[in-house]
Design a protein around this motif. Structure first.
Motif, PDB file in Angstrom:
ATOM      1  N   LYS A  95      -5.403 -21.534   9.599  1.00 22.57           N
ATOM      2  CA  LYS A  95      -4.377 -20.982   9.130  1.00 22.57           C
ATOM      3  C   LYS A  95      -4.760 -19.522   9.998  1.00 22.57           C
ATOM      4  N   ARG A  96      -3.903 -18.631  10.067  1.00 21.55           N
ATOM      5  CA  ARG A  96      -3.908 -17.461  10.871  1.00 21.55           C
ATOM      6  C   ARG A  96      -4.141 -16.191   9.512  1.00 21.55           C
ATOM      7  N   VAL A  97      -4.982 -15.365  10.029  1.00 28.02           N
ATOM      8  CA  VAL A  97      -5.088 -14.438   8.971  1.00 28.02           C
ATOM      9  C   VAL A  97      -3.718 -13.097   9.107  1.00 28.02           C
ATOM     10  N   ILE A  98      -3.193 -12.973   8.067  1.00 28.93           N
ATOM     11  CA  ILE A  98      -2.186 -11.988   8.094  1.00 28.93           C
ATOM     12  C   ILE A  98      -2.657 -10.647   7.354  1.00 28.93           C
ATOM     13  N   THR A  99      -2.637  -9.467   8.136  1.00 27.98           N
ATOM     14  CA  THR A  99      -3.114  -8.405   7.538  1.00 27.98           C
ATOM     15  C   THR A  99      -2.199  -7.367   6.949  1.00 27.98           C
ATOM     16  N   VAL A 100      -2.359  -6.931   5.820  1.00 29.22           N
ATOM     17  CA  VAL A 100      -1.229  -5.820   5.180  1.00 29.22           C
ATOM     18  C   VAL A 100      -1.678  -4.694   5.264  1.00 29.22           C
ATOM     19  N   ILE A 101      -1.186  -3.637   5.968  1.00 26.52           N
ATOM     20  CA  ILE A 101      -1.678  -2.110   5.836  1.00 26.52           C
ATOM     21  C   ILE A 101      -0.627  -1.302   5.312  1.00 26.52           C
ATOM     22  N   ALA A 102      -1.210  -0.629   4.046  1.00 24.93           N
ATOM     23  CA  ALA A 102      -0.250   0.168   3.404  1.00 24.93           C
ATOM     24  C   ALA A 102      -0.114   1.629   4.090  1.00 24.93           C
ATOM     25  N   ASN A 103       1.309   2.029   4.230  1.00 28.55           N
ATOM     26  CA  ASN A 103       1.089   3.282   4.839  1.00 28.55           C
ATOM     27  C   ASN A 103       1.113   4.368   3.866  1.00 28.55           C
ATOM     28  N   SER A 104       0.574   5.557   4.139  1.00 28.72           N
ATOM     29  CA  SER A 104       0.021   6.865   3.307  1.00 28.72           C
ATOM     30  C   SER A 104       1.383   7.298   2.794  1.00 28.72           C
ATOM     31  N   THR A 105       1.294   7.554   1.401  1.00 29.22           N
ATOM     32  CA  THR A 105       2.467   8.420   0.823  1.00 29.22           C
ATOM     33  C   THR A 105       2.142   9.519   0.114  1.00 29.22           C
ATOM     34  N   GLN A 106       2.827  10.756   0.225  1.00 29.42           N
ATOM     35  CA  GLN A 106       2.320  11.975  -0.652  1.00 29.42           C
ATOM     36  C   GLN A 106       3.346  12.207  -1.655  1.00 29.42           C
ATOM     37  N   MET A 107       3.341  12.626  -2.766  1.00 29.55           N
ATOM     38  CA  MET A 107       4.091  13.013  -3.570  1.00 29.55           C
ATOM     39  C   MET A 107       3.471  13.967  -4.483  1.00 29.55           C
ATOM     40  N   SER A 108       4.437  15.057  -5.324  1.00 32.17           N
ATOM     41  CA  SER A 108       3.939  16.102  -6.111  1.00 32.17           C
ATOM     42  C   SER A 108       4.354  15.805  -7.439  1.00 32.17           C
ATOM     43  N   VAL A 109       3.443  16.401  -8.413  1.00 31.45           N
ATOM     44  CA  VAL A 109       3.758  16.035  -9.850  1.00 31.45           C
ATOM     45  C   VAL A 109       5.212  16.226 -10.277  1.00 31.45           C
ATOM     46  N   ASN A 110       5.537  15.044 -11.155  1.00 36.65           N
ATOM     47  CA  ASN A 110       6.770  14.754 -11.789  1.00 36.65           C
ATOM     48  C   ASN A 110       7.725  14.307 -10.622  1.00 36.65           C
ATOM     49  N   ASP A 111       7.247  14.038  -9.225  1.00 35.30           N
ATOM     50  CA  ASP A 111       8.201  13.298  -8.406  1.00 35.30           C
ATOM     51  C   ASP A 111       8.397  11.992  -8.745  1.00 35.30           C
ATOM     52  N   GLN A 112       9.544  11.422  -8.493  1.00 38.69           N
ATOM     53  CA  GLN A 112       9.736  10.138  -8.499  1.00 38.69           C
ATOM     54  C   GLN A 112       9.006   9.216  -7.638  1.00 38.69           C
ATOM     55  N   LEU A 113       8.458   8.113  -8.492  1.00 38.33           N
ATOM     56  CA  LEU A 113       7.534   7.385  -7.528  1.00 38.33           C
ATOM     57  C   LEU A 113       8.378   6.716  -6.196  1.00 38.33           C
ATOM     58  N   PRO A 114       7.702   6.938  -5.067  1.00 33.94           N
ATOM     59  CA  PRO A 114       8.396   6.277  -3.952  1.00 33.94           C
ATOM     60  C   PRO A 114       8.189   4.750  -3.699  1.00 33.94           C
ATOM     61  N   THR A 115       9.121   4.380  -2.874  1.00 32.38           N
ATOM     62  CA  THR A 115       9.132   2.923  -2.746  1.00 32.38           C
ATOM     63  C   THR A 115       7.898   2.715  -1.476  1.00 32.38           C
ATOM     64  N   PRO A 116       6.813   2.033  -2.042  1.00 32.95           N
ATOM     65  CA  PRO A 116       5.525   1.616  -0.881  1.00 32.95           C
ATOM     66  C   PRO A 116       6.036   1.010   0.460  1.00 32.95           C
ATOM     67  N   THR A 117       5.814   1.679   1.480  1.00 32.68           N
ATOM     68  CA  THR A 117       6.123   0.815   2.639  1.00 32.68           C
ATOM     69  C   THR A 117       4.647   0.249   3.364  1.00 32.68           C
ATOM     70  N   PHE A 118       4.553  -0.588   4.271  1.00 34.62           N
ATOM     71  CA  PHE A 118       3.538  -1.022   4.934  1.00 34.62           C
ATOM     72  C   PHE A 118       3.856  -1.865   6.067  1.00 34.62           C
ATOM     73  N   VAL A 119       2.718  -1.997   6.895  1.00 32.75           N
ATOM     74  CA  VAL A 119       2.809  -2.679   8.324  1.00 32.75           C
ATOM     75  C   VAL A 119       2.056  -3.946   7.954  1.00 32.75           C
ATOM     76  N   VAL A 120       2.823  -5.106   8.423  1.00 28.98           N
ATOM     77  CA  VAL A 120       2.245  -6.547   8.458  1.00 28.98           C
ATOM     78  C   VAL A 120       1.763  -6.865   9.879  1.00 28.98           C
ATOM     79  N   GLN A 121       0.431  -7.321  10.274  1.00 27.24           N
ATOM     80  CA  GLN A 121      -0.124  -7.736  11.339  1.00 27.24           C
ATOM     81  C   GLN A 121      -0.574  -9.312  11.438  1.00 27.24           C
ATOM     82  N   GLY A 122      -0.337  -9.778  12.468  1.00 28.43           N
ATOM     83  CA  GLY A 122      -0.926 -11.092  12.651  1.00 28.43           C
ATOM     84  C   GLY A 122       0.440 -12.431  12.496  1.00 28.43           C
TER      85      GLY A 122
END
Length: 198
Positions: free
Chosen positions: A146-173
């Motif tokens: 099987k080939r190994v797939i790597t998932v790298i989460a993108n960095s996200t910044q937010m302030s207090v009381n901000d709505q939680l953002p939808t996470p994004t990520f990069v899939v390699q392999g």
């Protein structure tokens, strides 16, 4: 009249698809039968006097003389195992192995990860055999890892009381036409990404 007994042929005959002749001295006093054969096997060559009333063999007999005529099977070298390492890449992969007109290779082309069996099968077991004097198919293990797939989460910044953002990520392999299905779940301040390959 006494006739000399023909000397046996000591040739080591091996099948190659062409006629083989068990050679005996020729004479007008006798006839030779069964001394030309093509296929592997054991045969009997018969030498008979043409006239048993007037002729006899030098040993005083008149019965036909017989000789054992054997054509051995052709010895075929079995292909060596392939020790290469295979990893899934979305393409059909070939288990590299020697080819020959004397045998057929099956199962040597696969695409998906898994364990497979490659076989080398003699085409003519009546006339050919492996060098170890067997005729059963030779088998080889073909593993595509099987080939190994790597998932790298993108960095996200937010302030207090901000709505939680939808996470994004990069899939390699990812290879070929594979479809990556990702689900992002947010639980309180903990973020996890689940990835499945379909």
């Amino acid at each position: 009249w006494r006739v000399n007994i023909p000397q046996a042929d000591t040739t080591n005959f091996v099948y190659d698809g062409t006629p083989k002749t068990y050679v005996l001295g020729q004479s007008a006093f006798y006839v030779i039968e069964g001394n030309v054969q093509t296929l592997a096997g054991s045969y009997t060559v018969t030498v008979s006097l043409t006239n048993t009333e007037d002729f006899e063999w030098e040993d005083g007999t008149v019965a036909a003389k017989t000789y054992s005529f054997k054509i051995n099977k052709l010895l075929v070298k079995a292909p060596a195992a392939n020790n290469m390492s295979y990893v899934y890449n979305g393409l059909v992969q070939d288990y590299t192995i020697a080819k020959s007109s004397y045998f057929t290779i099956t199962g040597d082309k696969q695409m998906n990860a898994g364990s497979y069996t490659v076989k080398a099968i003699l085409n003519d077991t009546a006339n050919c055999e492996w060098e170890d004097h067997t005729v059963a198919e030779k088998t080889y293990s073909f593993v595509i890892n099987k080939r190994v797939i790597t998932v790298i989460a993108n960095s996200t910044q937010m302030s207090v009381n901000d709505q939680l953002p939808t996470p994004t990520f990069v899939v390699q392999g990812v290879q070929g036409s594979d479809n990556v299905i990702a689900e992002a779940n947010i639980v309180a301040s903990y973020r996890s990404v689940n990835v499945a390959v379909a």
